[in-house]
Design a protein around this motif. Structure first.
Motif, PDB file in Angstrom:
ATOM      1  N   LEU A   1       5.630   9.976   1.386  1.00 45.74           N
ATOM      2  CA  LEU A   1       5.394   9.776  -0.183  1.00 45.74           C
ATOM      3  C   LEU A   1       6.088   8.477  -0.294  1.00 45.74           C
ATOM      4  CD1 LEU A   1       5.427  13.078  -2.034  1.00 45.74           C
ATOM      5  CD2 LEU A   1       3.595  11.336  -1.817  1.00 45.74           C
ATOM      6  N   LEU A   2       7.454   8.306   0.442  1.00 43.51           N
ATOM      7  CA  LEU A   2       8.259   7.157   0.001  1.00 43.51           C
ATOM      8  C   LEU A   2       7.605   5.973   0.740  1.00 43.51           C
ATOM      9  CD1 LEU A   2      11.991   8.594   0.704  1.00 43.51           C
ATOM     10  CD2 LEU A   2      11.043   7.708  -1.454  1.00 43.51           C
ATOM     11  N   ALA A   3       7.159   6.147   1.775  1.00 42.72           N
ATOM     12  CA  ALA A   3       6.302   5.001   2.459  1.00 42.72           C
ATOM     13  C   ALA A   3       4.977   4.688   1.735  1.00 42.72           C
ATOM     14  CB  ALA A   3       5.988   5.457   3.900  1.00 42.72           C
ATOM     15  N   MET A   4       4.566   5.354   0.949  1.00 43.05           N
ATOM     16  CA  MET A   4       3.423   5.232   0.389  1.00 43.05           C
ATOM     17  C   MET A   4       3.601   4.982  -1.438  1.00 43.05           C
ATOM     18  SD  MET A   4       0.836   5.133   2.310  1.00 43.05           S
ATOM     19  CE  MET A   4      -0.383   5.290   0.924  1.00 43.05           C
TER      20      MET A   4
ATOM     21  N   SER B   1      -6.119   9.226   1.602  1.00 39.95           N
ATOM     22  CA  SER B   1      -6.407   9.144   3.018  1.00 39.95           C
ATOM     23  C   SER B   1      -5.383   8.625   3.745  1.00 39.95           C
ATOM     24  CB  SER B   1      -7.615   8.214   3.075  1.00 39.95           C
ATOM     25  OG  SER B   1      -8.852   9.030   2.860  1.00 39.95           O
ATOM     26  N   LYS B   2      -4.807   7.698   2.960  1.00 33.14           N
ATOM     27  CA  LYS B   2      -3.500   6.809   3.764  1.00 33.14           C
ATOM     28  C   LYS B   2      -2.300   7.798   3.717  1.00 33.14           C
ATOM     29  CE  LYS B   2      -5.411   2.561   4.472  1.00 33.14           C
ATOM     30  NZ  LYS B   2      -5.346   2.126   5.899  1.00 33.14           N
ATOM     31  N   PHE B   3      -2.171   8.546   2.680  1.00 31.95           N
ATOM     32  CA  PHE B   3      -0.920   9.215   2.764  1.00 31.95           C
ATOM     33  C   PHE B   3      -1.063  10.474   3.753  1.00 31.95           C
ATOM     34  CE2 PHE B   3       0.321  13.474   1.350  1.00 31.95           C
ATOM     35  CZ  PHE B   3       2.072  13.175   1.659  1.00 31.95           C
TER      36      PHE B   3
ATOM     37  N   LEU C   1      -4.620  -0.391  -3.145  1.00 25.99           N
ATOM     38  CA  LEU C   1      -5.836   0.107  -2.200  1.00 25.99           C
ATOM     39  C   LEU C   1      -6.812   0.480  -3.049  1.00 25.99           C
ATOM     40  CD1 LEU C   1      -3.847   2.775  -0.185  1.00 25.99           C
ATOM     41  CD2 LEU C   1      -4.941   0.898   0.659  1.00 25.99           C
ATOM     42  N   GLY C   2      -6.679   0.082  -4.675  1.00 25.29           N
ATOM     43  CA  GLY C   2      -8.156   0.366  -5.418  1.00 25.29           C
ATOM     44  C   GLY C   2      -7.749   1.691  -6.251  1.00 25.29           C
ATOM     45  N   GLY C   3      -7.208   2.656  -6.061  1.00 26.10           N
ATOM     46  CA  GLY C   3      -6.988   3.813  -6.787  1.00 26.10           C
ATOM     47  C   GLY C   3      -6.351   4.908  -5.796  1.00 26.10           C
ATOM     48  N   TYR C   4      -6.189   6.226  -6.361  1.00 27.85           N
ATOM     49  CA  TYR C   4      -5.601   7.358  -5.582  1.00 27.85           C
ATOM     50  C   TYR C   4      -6.643   7.845  -4.410  1.00 27.85           C
ATOM     51  CZ  TYR C   4      -1.327   7.283  -8.495  1.00 27.85           C
ATOM     52  OH  TYR C   4      -0.366   6.988  -9.189  1.00 27.85           O
TER      53      TYR C   4
END
Lengths: 90, 162
Positions: free
Chosen positions: B21-24, B125-127, B117-120
């Motif tokens: 979460l910190l990285a994201m 997915s990235k998370f 990224l354009g939204g959650y």
């Protein structure tokens, strides 16, 4: 060098090893065979892909044949290298 | 005689989830960690119970609960709480991200990575990828191995030294 591929859902594809991280639910299925004398006329180690769906059109393909019987590690290395480069996309 | 290993990701590590979460894009003060899972709330401060309504999962019979929470205020305008439930018995984890968050305009998004990224929806997915990468990286680092990360399209490749 080991390769793990993480997709968009966080799911992972790799070659099985006992030291894999605890990422979730693992399903392991045979990718290939390394057996002595598996192919006609061979007395050494033969490396042949299984019919796992991930192998696709390569199923049954011979990766190495008749690797000298005292060089099993070489056969295993050839197998892993081929799978990582061609199926996992390394 | 190799075997393919296909691993369906489950969030099992609260520590790695927080690191991801910190990285994201979230900050430490935006992330709550609860030993006992806590109730989640919607944008109008009402307790939510989507998990039980959707799946009849008995773990959520009393409402949506999570061990790791990002409050609705940190998520953005009109957002519900974001939460991660980590099953203490090693069963399925669950990520709570409301439908509105998955589809809303970036104007309603506070997280800088999600904005980019354009939204959650894409952020989620990235998370998940980031979580799997974090667990992998930390696991092999403990073993003294070097890890190299390579982005290949939508996939992340992780090379681990012998």
């Amino acid at each position: 060098m080991k390769l793990l591929v993480i997709d968009e859902e966080g799911d992972v594809l790799t070659l099985h090893a006992d030291d894999l991280p605890d990422l979730g639910v693992e399903t392991a299925r045979r990718a290939s065979h390394v057996e002595p004398g598996l192919l006609p006329g061979s007395s050494g180690w033969d490396v042949v892909l299984s019919d796992h769906p991930l192998n696709g059109e390569h199923a049954g393909r011979v990766i190495a044949r008749d690797v000298p019987i005292n060089q099993r590690k070489r056969a295993l290395d050839l197998e892993v290298q081929w799978l990582q480069e061609n199926i996992l996309g390394g | 005689m190799s075997h393919f290993s296909e691993i369906k990701m489950q969030i099992k590590s609260v520590e790695a989830a927080v690191e991801a979460l910190l990285a994201m894009g979230f900050t430490k003060d935006q992330i709550e960690v609860h030993t006992t899972p806590r109730q989640l709330y919607d944008h109008q401060c009402r307790p939510t119970s989507y998990a039980f309504k959707d799946t009849k999962d008995q773990r959520f019979a009393q409402g949506d609960v999570a061990h790791v929470i990002v409050s609705r205020g940190a998520m953005g305008r009109a957002q519900n709480d974001f939460g991660i439930y980590v099953d203490p018995k090693g069963g399925d984890s669950r990520i709570f991200l409301c439908d509105f968050a998955r589809s809303c305009n970036v104007d309603c998004v506070n997280n800088p990575v999600a904005k980019e990224l354009g939204g959650y929806s894409k952020w989620l997915s990235k998370f998940k990828q980031e979580y799997s990468y974090t667990v992998t990286k930390n696991h092999y680092a403990k073993m003294g191995k070097k890890v190299q990360r390579v982005q290949d399209g939508q996939k992340v490749k992780v090379y681990v030294s012998a």
